[in-house]
Design an enzyme around this catalytic site. Structure first.
Site, short mmCIF file in Angstrom:
data_model
loop_
_atom_site.label_atom_id
_atom_site.label_comp_id
_atom_site.label_asym_id
_atom_site.label_seq_id
_atom_site.Cartn_x
_atom_site.Cartn_y
_atom_site.Cartn_z
N CYS A 155 0.72 -1.29 -0.15
CA CYS A 155 -0.13 -0.01 -0.06
C CYS A 155 0.91 1.34 -0.18
O CYS A 155 0.74 2.23 -0.78
CB CYS A 155 -0.88 0.13 1.12
SG CYS A 155 -0.14 -0.68 2.74
N1 LIG Z 1 -4.78 -4.13 4.78
C1 LIG Z 1 -4.22 -3.58 3.95
O1 LIG Z 1 -4.30 -2.32 3.84
C2 LIG Z 1 -3.16 -4.11 2.97
C3 LIG Z 1 -2.71 -5.49 3.35
N2 LIG Z 1 -2.01 -6.00 2.44
C4 LIG Z 1 -1.62 -7.46 2.46
O2 LIG Z 1 -2.76 -8.32 1.99
C5 LIG Z 1 -2.47 -9.40 3.11
C6 LIG Z 1 -3.82 -9.56 3.55
O3 LIG Z 1 -4.10 -8.47 4.47
P1 LIG Z 1 -5.48 -8.00 5.52
O4 LIG Z 1 -6.62 -8.25 4.42
O5 LIG Z 1 -5.00 -6.68 5.92
O6 LIG Z 1 -5.46 -9.26 6.47
P2 LIG Z 1 -6.24 -9.67 7.51
O7 LIG Z 1 -5.47 -10.09 8.70
O8 LIG Z 1 -7.34 -8.77 7.70
O9 LIG Z 1 -6.82 -10.99 6.82
C7 LIG Z 1 -6.10 -12.16 6.67
C8 LIG Z 1 -6.93 -13.40 6.12
O10 LIG Z 1 -6.05 -14.66 5.98
C9 LIG Z 1 -6.89 -15.61 6.56
N3 LIG Z 1 -6.05 -16.67 6.93
C10 LIG Z 1 -4.91 -16.66 8.03
N4 LIG Z 1 -4.20 -17.93 7.87
C11 LIG Z 1 -4.83 -18.38 6.84
C12 LIG Z 1 -4.32 -19.79 6.32
N5 LIG Z 1 -3.30 -20.55 6.65
N6 LIG Z 1 -4.88 -20.19 5.01
C13 LIG Z 1 -6.19 -19.42 4.48
N7 LIG Z 1 -6.29 -18.30 5.11
C14 LIG Z 1 -5.80 -17.67 6.11
C15 LIG Z 1 -7.69 -14.85 7.69
O11 LIG Z 1 -8.76 -15.63 8.24
P3 LIG Z 1 -8.57 -16.63 9.67
O12 LIG Z 1 -7.43 -16.14 10.39
O13 LIG Z 1 -9.67 -16.54 10.18
O14 LIG Z 1 -8.20 -18.07 8.95
C16 LIG Z 1 -8.08 -13.79 6.94
O15 LIG Z 1 -9.42 -14.13 6.01
C17 LIG Z 1 -1.51 -9.47 3.72
O16 LIG Z 1 -0.43 -10.03 3.38
C18 LIG Z 1 -1.31 -7.72 4.07
O17 LIG Z 1 0.15 -7.61 4.52
C19 LIG Z 1 -1.51 -5.28 1.20
C20 LIG Z 1 -1.81 -3.95 1.12
C21 LIG Z 1 -2.52 -3.35 1.91
C1 LIG Z 2 -0.92 0.43 9.26
C2 LIG Z 2 -0.07 -0.55 9.07
O1 LIG Z 2 0.31 -1.68 9.81
N1 LIG Z 2 0.15 -1.17 7.78
C3 LIG Z 2 0.76 -2.16 7.19
C4 LIG Z 2 1.28 -1.91 5.83
C5 LIG Z 2 0.14 -2.44 5.09
C6 LIG Z 2 0.20 -3.80 4.57
O2 LIG Z 2 -0.40 -4.72 4.69
O3 LIG Z 2 1.55 -4.03 3.99
P1 LIG Z 2 1.79 -5.15 2.72
O4 LIG Z 2 1.30 -4.27 1.56
O5 LIG Z 2 3.29 -5.00 2.73
O6 LIG Z 2 1.26 -6.29 2.90
C7 LIG Z 2 2.27 -2.33 8.14
O7 LIG Z 2 3.09 -1.30 8.32
O8 LIG Z 2 2.88 -3.60 8.28
#
Ligand SMILES: NC(=O)C1=CN([C@@H]2O[C@H](COP(=O)(O)OP(=O)(O)OC[C@H]3O[C@@H](n4cnc5c(N)ncnc54)[C@H](OP(=O)(O)O)[C@@H]3O)[C@@H](O)[C@H]2O)C=CC1
Ligand SMILES: CC(=O)N[C@@H](CCC(=O)OP(=O)(O)O)C(=O)O
Length: 338
Positions: A155
């Site tokens: 992000c």
């Molecule tokens: N949030 C953001 O703004 C951004 C996030 N990202 C990246 O995207 C990814 C997801 O982020 P985010 O949506 O915030 O994460 P969340 O923590 O909100 O969600 C993670 C999801 O993964 C599931 N999960 C965990 N372990 C497993 C497994 N072993 N098998 C299948 N499913 C699993 C969880 O469900 P459960 O634990 O119940 O199984 C949940 O549905 C991360 O790598 C994050 O760094 C990238 C850019 C921005």
């Molecule tokens: C506010 C906050 O904690 N933000 C996350 C970055 C968002 C994210 O999920 O990063 P990836 O795109 O690398 O997966 C962090 O700093 O770890």
């Protein structure tokens, strides 16, 4: 295209489920969580009431049976999972011949050493790091079109790279380190309970000084030294970055504006000139807003995105569109053609 989302109960997964469900050319054929998830067998809309009537599906546990079903019915898999989970799962889906869109950082950097240094784990499929295509849409369209594994950018890097690559490409940067101060809303940290993101604990505060994993990601795809400092803000979604750049002596405002013209026809990029972007201007929207002001050889660039849309699920959807031969902005409500 039949698509499966793994990690669908998380913030980026739920957002992506909504985008895919509303898209005319995509079928959401499965939504998965971990095998022992507390949310398995629940309707996604029971977790996110705003999805009632928009996304009908149930969250299924990712068991061996589920993997067999996916191998039969999906064309592509979106991994909305933590980095190390994505690194374990991506090779399995690639071996089934599926396209993989990974929203984690598991395939963005170059070497196992990077993963040990910045992610704290040993990469189990380092050979895929070369194969993965970085999904920075506005800069990598041709590569994304034919990719089997897309590493959807982080992000913070999405906001920083779109703000800085035009200047780098136009040769306007000096060798000085570019300073990036960024603030993110709390959804950036994911949905899982955590003291640091507890309502009563969140307070505007920097973190990850000198060692956040997005520093090397920005440097890799910019080709320039940066000093990146993220901050957690007490709001739900959005990222705002204030970026300090020394431009070559004698650089004019006209040259700066001309450099940004490389993005002028991109439907999801809004160039604001000397107006100042804000979180309010981008939250719940797929845009990148970029504004800048120059004084002498000091340039300040401001870049704003919604972390869950352009910073994650929206950019993933753009990548999926490209692999289907569709314009990248297909499926975003209200976005005009470039
Ligand atoms: N949030 C953001 O703004 C951004 C996030 N990202 C990246 O995207 C990814 C997801 O982020 P985010 O949506 O915030 O994460 P969340 O923590 O909100 O969600 C993670 C999801 O993964 C599931 N999960 C965990 N372990 C497993 C497994 N072993 N098998 C299948 N499913 C699993 C969880 O469900 P459960 O634990 O119940 O199984 C949940 O549905 C991360 O790598 C994050 O760094 C990238 C850019 C921005
Ligand atoms: C506010 C906050 O904690 N933000 C996350 C970055 C968002 C994210 O999920 O990063 P990836 O795109 O690398 O997966 C962090 O700093 O770890």
């Amino acid at each position: 295209m039949n698509i499966v989302i793994v990690g669908a109960s998380g913030y980026s997964g739920a957002e992506l489920a909504k985008l895919i469900s509303l898209h005319d050319s995509l079928n959401l054929v499965g939504m998965y969580v971990s095998e022992n998830s507390l949310d398995k067998d629940k309707a996604l809309a029971s977790l996110y009431p705003e999805l009632n009537g928009l996304v009908d599906g149930i969250l299924s546990p990712l068991t061996q049976d589920a993997l067999n079903v996916i191998s039969q019915n999906a064309d592509a898999v979106c991994l909305c999972t933590e980095h190390s989970v994505s690194v374990e799962l991506a090779p399995k889906f690639l071996a089934m011949g599926k396209k993989v869109f990974d929203l984690s950082g598991g395939f963005r950097l170059s070497s196992n050493e990077d993963y040990e240094n910045y992610y704290g784990f040993k990469h189990t499929s380092p050979e895929l790091l070369e194969q993965a295509v970085y999904g920075l849409v506005e800069w990598q369209k041709e590569q994304i079109k034919n990719a089997q594994l897309v590493a959807v950018p982080g992000c913070y890097p999405t906001a920083a790279l779109n703000a800085l690559k035009p200047l780098k490409q136009a040769g306007l940067l000096t060798d000085d380190t570019v300073i990036i101060n960024a603030v993110s809303g709390v959804t950036g940290a994911g949905r899982k309970a955590n003291v640091a993101t507890h309502f009563c604990e969140v307070s505007l505060k920097p973190y990850g000084l000198f060692n956040h994993r997005h520093g090397p990601e920005i440097e890799k795809y910019l080709g320039h030294k940066v000093l990146f400092t993220p901050h957690l803000g007490n709001f739900k979604r959005g990222i705002l970055e204030t970026i300090y750049v020394k431009v070559k002596p004698g650089t004019t405002a006209k040259q700066i504006a001309a450099s940004y013209q490389v993005l002028a026809d991109e439907p999801l990029i809004r160039l604001l000139g000397d107006a100042i972007p804000s979180i309010k201007g981008v939250e719940n929207s797929p845009f990148v807003d970029i504004g800048w002001q120059l004084q002498g050889d000091q340039l300040i660039v401001i870049s704003a995105i919604d972390n869950l849309l352009k910073g994650a699920s929206g950019q993933a959807l753009q990548c999926i569109n490209l692999t289907l031969g569709l314009p990248a902005h297909t499926g975003f409500q209200g976005v005009k053609h470039g």
